[in-house]
Scaffold this active site. Structure first.
Site: not given
Ligand code: IMP
Ligand code: MG
Length: 180
Positions: A43, A100, A103, A131, A152, A165
């Protein structure tokens, strides 16, 4: 209040808007008058997706895919599972994955493998955040909004345990929130 859980704001609404507009221009230039098939990962990437589609001046189709890899923590389990697959075949299409944040790279490398086997004409990755320090699998995005430090972050689609979100900006979550 949600903002009380944020240690520091990294990207304001205005910062995000500039980044998204720049990415939209880059994508529009690369594909010229070709058609694009945008594959958004649910999402987290949804907020970014709804903004970037309006900055891409090309005929686009869109589809969604959901994978699970994170269980309520801040670290990848390494296990990726398709929870919702695309609704149409992608053979012969110019696929652009909208993500989004990149990582460890495990999620996108898994998805790239799965989608490449379906015979798209091309396949590229657009991620809002990257990242690079955290990468454990070799995967690179073709379009990167901006690099972020190894912290984070939440907001603008990014969650911690499904929350935050809907923050209009992106901030670093106070560590005490996830160490509780
Ligand atoms: P990867 O498979 O380790 O590259 O993880 C990518 C996914 O992890 C993203 O799609 C996010 O859902 C989640 N993720 C990674 N870092 C963050 C973060 O800082 N905040 C929120 N979600 C994150
Ligand atoms: Mg995600």
């Amino acid at each position: 209040m949600m903002k009380d859980d944020i240690k520091e704001v990294l990207f304001s609404k205005e910062d995000l808007d500039k980044i998204v507009k720049r990415l939209g221009r880059e994508i529009t230039q690369t594909y010229q008058d070709d058609e694009l098939y945008l594959v958004t990962l649910l999402k987290g990437a949804v907020v970014f997706f709804t903004d970037i589609i309006r900055e891409i001046d090309l005929p686009v189709e869109m589809d969604f895919m959901a994978v699970s890899s994170y269980k309520n923590g801040t670290c990848s389990s390494g296990e990726v599972k398709i929870v919702k697959d695309l609704s149409e075949p992608i053979a012969g299409k110019n696929v652009l994955i909208i993500e989004d944040i990149l990582d460890s790279g495990k999620t996108l490398s898994y998805i790239m493998n799965v989608l490449e086997q379906r015979g798209p004409k091309s396949i590229r990755i657009c991620t809002l955040f990257d990242k690079p320090e955290r990468r454990t699998v070799d995967v690179q995005a073709d379009y990167v909004g901006t690099q972020v430090p190894d912290e984070f972050i939440v907001g603008y689609g990014l969650d911690y345990a499904e929350k935050y979100r809907n923050l209009p900006y992106v901030g670093v979550l106070k560590p005490e929130i996830y160490s509780k």
